[in-house]
Design a protein around this motif. Structure first.
Motif, PDB file in Angstrom:
ATOM      1  N   UNK A 136       0.837  -1.206   0.000  1.00 55.37           N
ATOM      2  CA  UNK A 136       0.000   0.000   0.000  1.00 55.37           C
ATOM      3  C   UNK A 136       0.868   1.251   0.000  1.00 55.37           C
ATOM      4  N   UNK A 137       1.920   1.252   0.815  1.00 57.02           N
ATOM      5  CA  UNK A 137       2.823   2.420   0.865  1.00 57.02           C
ATOM      6  C   UNK A 137       3.442   2.658  -0.509  1.00 57.02           C
ATOM      7  N   UNK A 168       0.639  13.273  -0.575  1.00 55.08           N
ATOM      8  CA  UNK A 168      -0.374  12.226  -0.406  1.00 55.08           C
ATOM      9  C   UNK A 168      -0.007  11.284   0.749  1.00 55.08           C
ATOM     10  N   UNK A 169       1.257  10.919   0.829  1.00 56.03           N
ATOM     11  CA  UNK A 169       1.698  10.042   1.913  1.00 56.03           C
ATOM     12  C   UNK A 169       1.521  10.730   3.263  1.00 56.03           C
ATOM     13  N   UNK A 204      12.067   4.993   5.005  1.00 59.15           N
ATOM     14  CA  UNK A 204      12.565   6.325   5.362  1.00 59.15           C
ATOM     15  C   UNK A 204      11.520   7.407   5.071  1.00 59.15           C
ATOM     16  N   UNK A 205      10.735   7.197   4.009  1.00 59.64           N
ATOM     17  CA  UNK A 205       9.690   8.179   3.701  1.00 59.64           C
ATOM     18  C   UNK A 205       8.629   8.203   4.801  1.00 59.64           C
ATOM     19  N   UNK A 206       8.228   7.012   5.282  1.00 63.54           N
ATOM     20  CA  UNK A 206       7.251   6.945   6.367  1.00 63.54           C
ATOM     21  C   UNK A 206       7.838   7.547   7.642  1.00 63.54           C
ATOM     22  N   UNK A 261      17.314  11.444  -1.186  1.00 63.69           N
ATOM     23  CA  UNK A 261      18.562  11.526  -0.426  1.00 63.69           C
ATOM     24  C   UNK A 261      18.452  12.582   0.665  1.00 63.69           C
ATOM     25  N   UNK A 262      17.927  13.743   0.299  1.00 61.41           N
ATOM     26  CA  UNK A 262      17.753  14.796   1.298  1.00 61.41           C
ATOM     27  C   UNK A 262      16.818  14.338   2.396  1.00 61.41           C
ATOM     28  N   UNK A 263      15.767  13.610   2.002  1.00 62.98           N
ATOM     29  CA  UNK A 263      14.826  13.105   2.999  1.00 62.98           C
ATOM     30  C   UNK A 263      15.484  12.165   3.969  1.00 62.98           C
TER      31      UNK A 263
END
Length: 931
Positions: free
Chosen positions: A694-695, A707-708, A741-743, A909-911
């Motif tokens: 789903x992610x 959106x996330x 990492x995004x979550x 990368x920045x994230x």
């Protein structure tokens, strides 16, 4: 054809399993002597000694192999070390991780031990350093340097007031460390090979060390000098001092002097007098073990060698671990065998039910020993007799007598005592000129056995009327017949003992008469299979014969005119075994595709396919009551199946349908882009992989970051808590670390630290994120450096024939491809193994390969593989690898993806950097990893 009122079988459910629980490495017994702890890949299994069952299992979420572990002296908690350079503390009774922290070692931990107070933990690394940890106050107390190479042994002096630690590494010396000064006070030099174990006397003044240089050394710890060097003439893996206050006269102990037991490459226990250096007792070994040990005496990787030795003072027992992963417990003072457990069975070649009410199973496991398991307790008898791999088995009608044959060209008959359950060899015969790959017992009574061999002959062996005389009877064949042109894979005796069937690599099955005077006569030939015939079996009620073949089919033949009545097609590879069930109205088949299929003969229909195993299913047998079956596979697993009733089947189908409906609902929600509901449903299923799907769907569209963020912030607190837990799992795989990492970036950016720390296990989860995040950042850093070099090379490239001078507008563009640059402290990340870059491999790469690629050398081709060659040939290589692991933990470390998959874009990368910066808001125990 048969009684139509008989209830057909429709399904089988797993009743019990005998799975590998120990594949080499460390073993430890709890202080209360109730549990055995042993490593098995990424798990530590806890075996209850009284029942033989695995009662607890501690497993790392990242699936990294556990390199070492230690149980606290009070049996309260367990600490494990993995290749991820992470130490985890466990409440092992509940399989819950209570704390995790970085090991500080630059390469994996090879050895661990607790002191007698369960306060100090010592870890010896492959980097030659020893760290001491206060597990109560949770900090590192000592960093001991000076060892050369892998520190494969660490052990505290039993008297904690001395504050002494002993260690050994590749230089073969025993270092004595004073923990007050953190200095090595002396190096005890005596051994010329690896030191394997240390044992201390009750007063703490004497120590005995053992080594693979075939000596044991008795040390006076006051003078720090060797009192005596005892040559033991075998590579010793374990030594324990015997107590002085026990009557051990049965072991040759006649005085109050120190005596010790050794275990090593010869596979037997011996007792030595420490004062004289004499051997006063030698354990009696089975005849085949002693002869095989003599032949392999010069080999360091003998399968009969002992790898660990323990003394259990409370129960006055001795425990040993063999190179074949068997754990044996002996009762003192006579060293009588009390219990045996099989940790790993290698490739299982055959299995049969045995005993009263089919209470036992006998197993052939790519070894010269047979194993008899009691299904209720999993306790095992190891039967010595054959001198080479046992290939197949068969059981007589009453279930207490069975026969075996193998590569040693012999046949043996065994009998189980109906009262004690003990099994002994009662008859043997050797007459074949090649490996014996098939055997069948008489069906009416225990009067004869039939064998088929790689020498293309069939032999009939008569048994004596009385098998309980106590002596091993020597069998001679009643008759020998050249039956086929190629290897004979299977023989079967008819229910009335008058007919014999044989199947061969020559693609035919043949029918023989057994009613003649001592001879077998050919009645007919069954032709129709396109490849070698693996199995033949008579119907228990009809005049038909079933045969299975490497061509993927099972055929039914008429015994009257030898015509083919039916053909069952469904397996994608060789059909290795077939048996009749339900009074001959149904058929069970097993194949090299790992499947077991249930067929109804009348309708020629496959009514059930059991995804039983991950590899070839060599063994397939039904109980005498026909209410259960057992399967055995090359994947080392043995599974007992029970016939399932209609009600149980309906309940199971309802559960499966519910899962299917939820998966379908999830798919519809994703298609309709209702991501919030889809994410909530996935989290409720408690399936990290489904949630990850789903992610990924959320992050695949436009405005993915926004959106996330909007989706995650609308989740309930308990759902966010589960999502954080899933992120720890995803982050261990480089292919999924971008999503993890995004979550994390969303959670750490929008949720205050106080709220996050209220989540259950939040501190443990965050500590577990750090080592892998560091590794991902290091990989991205290397990729950024490589991209700059690539940009430089691109600017320097010239078209052939172009002028060499460079105009002003052709000056090299030195702008890096990626703008985000960060630095890693090399002192923290280097200094490990010289092939550190090679350690950043893809841990999922193995999963992408064919799981049985090394075994798929035309197994379906009847011209290449036969039953006599079915045992795997890579057993010795596997054992050599295990021996290497015993000598020192391998330094190679796996990663999950190639570097090209890491950097999606500059924003990611920045994230990642921002997420790492956010981690600083948590307790100061978390290291600062971004400069």
């Amino acid at each position: 054809m048969a009684n139509t009122s008989l209830r057909f079988k429709t399904n089988y459910a797993v009743s019990s399993k005998i799975e590998p629980f120990y594949k080499g490495g460390k073993v430890q017994i709890s202080k209360d002597e109730q549990y055995i702890f042993c490593t098995c890949g990424s798990r530590v299994n806890v075996l209850e000694i009284s029942t033989g069952k695995i009662v607890h299992c501690v497993e790392h979420d990242d699936q990294e192999d556990i390199t070492s572990f230690a149980l606290s002296s009070d049996d309260e908690f367990l600490v494990t070390a993995s290749r991820a350079l992470l130490l985890k503390q466990w409440d092992w009774r509940h399989a819950s991780c209570t704390r995790s922290w970085r090991a500080i070692h630059t390469v994996p931990v090879a050895s661990m031990t607790f002191d007698s107070t369960s306060t100090l933990l010592a870890t010896g690394g492959c980097d030659g350093t020893i760290k001491l940890w206060d597990v109560v106050k949770q900090y590192c107390t000592h960093n001991l340097k000076g060892s050369s190479g892998v520190v494969h042994l660490v052990q505290f002096h039993p008297d904690i007031s001395r504050l002494q630690l002993f260690s050994s590494s590749l230089d073969c010396g025993i270092r004595m460390w004073d923990l007050r000064s953190s200095q090595c006070v002396c190096v005890l030099q005596s051994h010329y090979s690896s030191v394997t174990s240390l044992s201390f006397s009750a007063d703490g003044g004497t120590m005995v060390s053992s080594g693979r240089d075939k000596i044991c050394t008795v040390w006076d710890l006051k003078t720090r000098q060797a009192k005596r060097t005892v040559p033991v003439y075998e590579a010793v893996e374990g030594v324990v001092l015997l107590p002085k206050d026990s009557d051990l006269s049965q072991l040759g102990v006649k005085s109050k002097d120190l005596h010790f037991i050794t275990a090593g490459s010869k596979g037997i226990l011996r007792v030595w007098d420490a004062s004289t250096g004499r051997c006063v007792y030698t354990q009696k070994a089975p005849s085949t073990l002693s002869s095989a040990t003599e032949e392999a005496e010069e080999q360091d990787d003998s399968p009969f060698s002992l790898t660990h030795l323990f003394y259990l003072p409370t129960s006055h027992r001795v425990a040993t671990v063999t190179a074949e992963h068997n754990i044996l417990l002996y009762q003192l003072p006579g060293l009588t065998t009390q219990q045996q457990f099989v940790g790993y069975s290698d490739e299982v070649l055959d299995v049969k039910f045995l005993g009263k009410n089919d209470s036992h199973i006998v197993v052939a496991t790519n070894s010269s020993q047979l194993k008899v398991f009691e299904l209720l307790t999993n306790s095992c008898q190891i039967l010595f007799g054959h001198t080479d791999t046992v290939l197949t088995l068969d059981v007589f009608k009453k279930g207490f007598v069975f026969a075996s044959c193998g590569k040693d060209r012999s046949v043996r008959v065994w009998q189980m005592d109906s009262d004690s359950g003990q099994v002994s060899c009662v008859a043997q015969g050797t007459s074949h000129t090649n490996a014996v790959g098939s055997i069948s017992c008489s069906r009416m009574k225990a009067s004869f056995v039939v064998t088929g061999s790689q020498d293309c002959t069939v032999k009939v062996w008569d048994l004596p009327p009385d098998l309980s005389s106590g002596d091993v009877c020597q069998l001679t064949p009643r008759t020998t017949e050249k039956a086929h042109d190629k290897d004979i894979n299977s023989v079967a005796v008819s229910p009335n003992d008058k007919l014999l069937a044989s199947g061969s690599q020559d693609r035919t099955a043949k029918l023989w008469s057994l009613t003649g005077e001592g001879n077998v006569s050919l009645l007919g030939v069954f032709r129709g299979h396109r490849r070698g015939v693996w199995s033949v079996i008579f119907s228990p009620v009809d005049q038909v014969l079933a045969s299975s073949s490497a061509d993927g089919t099972t055929k039914m033949w008429s015994l009257q005119d030898f015509s083919c009545l039916k053909t069952f097609e469904g397996h994608d590879a060789s059909v290795l075994k077939c048996i009749f069930v339900s009074r001959g109205t149904q058929l069970l088949t097993s194949g090299s595709d790992g499947l077991v299929k249930l067929w109804t003969i009348k309708t020629n229909e496959c009514v059930k396919t059991l995804d039983a195993h991950q590899d070839k299913v060599w063994g397939l047998h039904a109980s005498r009551k026909d209410d259960k079956m057992v399967t055995a596979s090359a994947d080392s697993n043995i599974t007992v199946w029970a016939d399932v009733t209609e009600a149980e089947l309906a309940e199971e189908q309802a559960k499966q349908e519910d899962q299917i409906l939820k998966q379908q609902e999830l798919s519809n929600l994703l298609h309709e882009k209702k991501y919030l509901k889809a994410l909530g449903l996935a989290i409720s299923l408690d399936q990290p992989h489904t949630t990850l799907t789903v992610i990924k769907a959320i992050r695949s569209g436009e405005d993915r970051c926004e959106l996330l963020e909007n989706t995650l912030l609308k989740l309930r607190v308990d759902q966010k808590e589960s999502l954080l837990r899933f992120c720890v799992v995803w982050n261990t795989n480089a292919r999924n670390c971008q999503d993890a990492q995004a979550v994390l970036q969303v959670l750490l950016t929008h949720l205050p630290p106080e709220e996050l720390l209220q989540y259950q296990g939040a501190r443990t989860h965050l500590e577990g994120l750090i080592p892998y995040t560091e590794r991902h950042m290091q990989r991205i850093g290397r990729l950024l450096q490589a991209s700059m070099f690539l940009n430089y090379m691109w600017q320097k490239m010239r078209v052939a024939g172009a002028p060499t001078s460079m105009s002003n507008d052709e000056e090299m563009d030195t702008t890096p491809l990626a703008q985000t640059v960060f630095f890693i402290d090399k002192d923290k990340t280097s200094g490990g193994a010289p092939d550190e870059q090679n350690q950043e491999e893809d841990s999922d790469g193995e999963a992408d390969e064919e799981p049985n690629s090394h075994m798929e050398q035309d197994e379906d081709d009847g011209e290449e593989v036969s039953s006599a060659r079915k045992a795997s040939t890579n057993t010795q290589e596997v054992k050599k690898e295990e021996k290497k692991k015993r000598n020192g933990v391998q330094l190679s470390e796996s990663e999950d993806s190639s570097e090209e998959e890491i950097l999606e874009d500059d924003q990611t990368t920045s994230g990642t950097v921002e997420v790492m910066k956010k981690l600083r808001v948590f307790p100061s125990t978390l290291p600062q990893i971004v400069s």
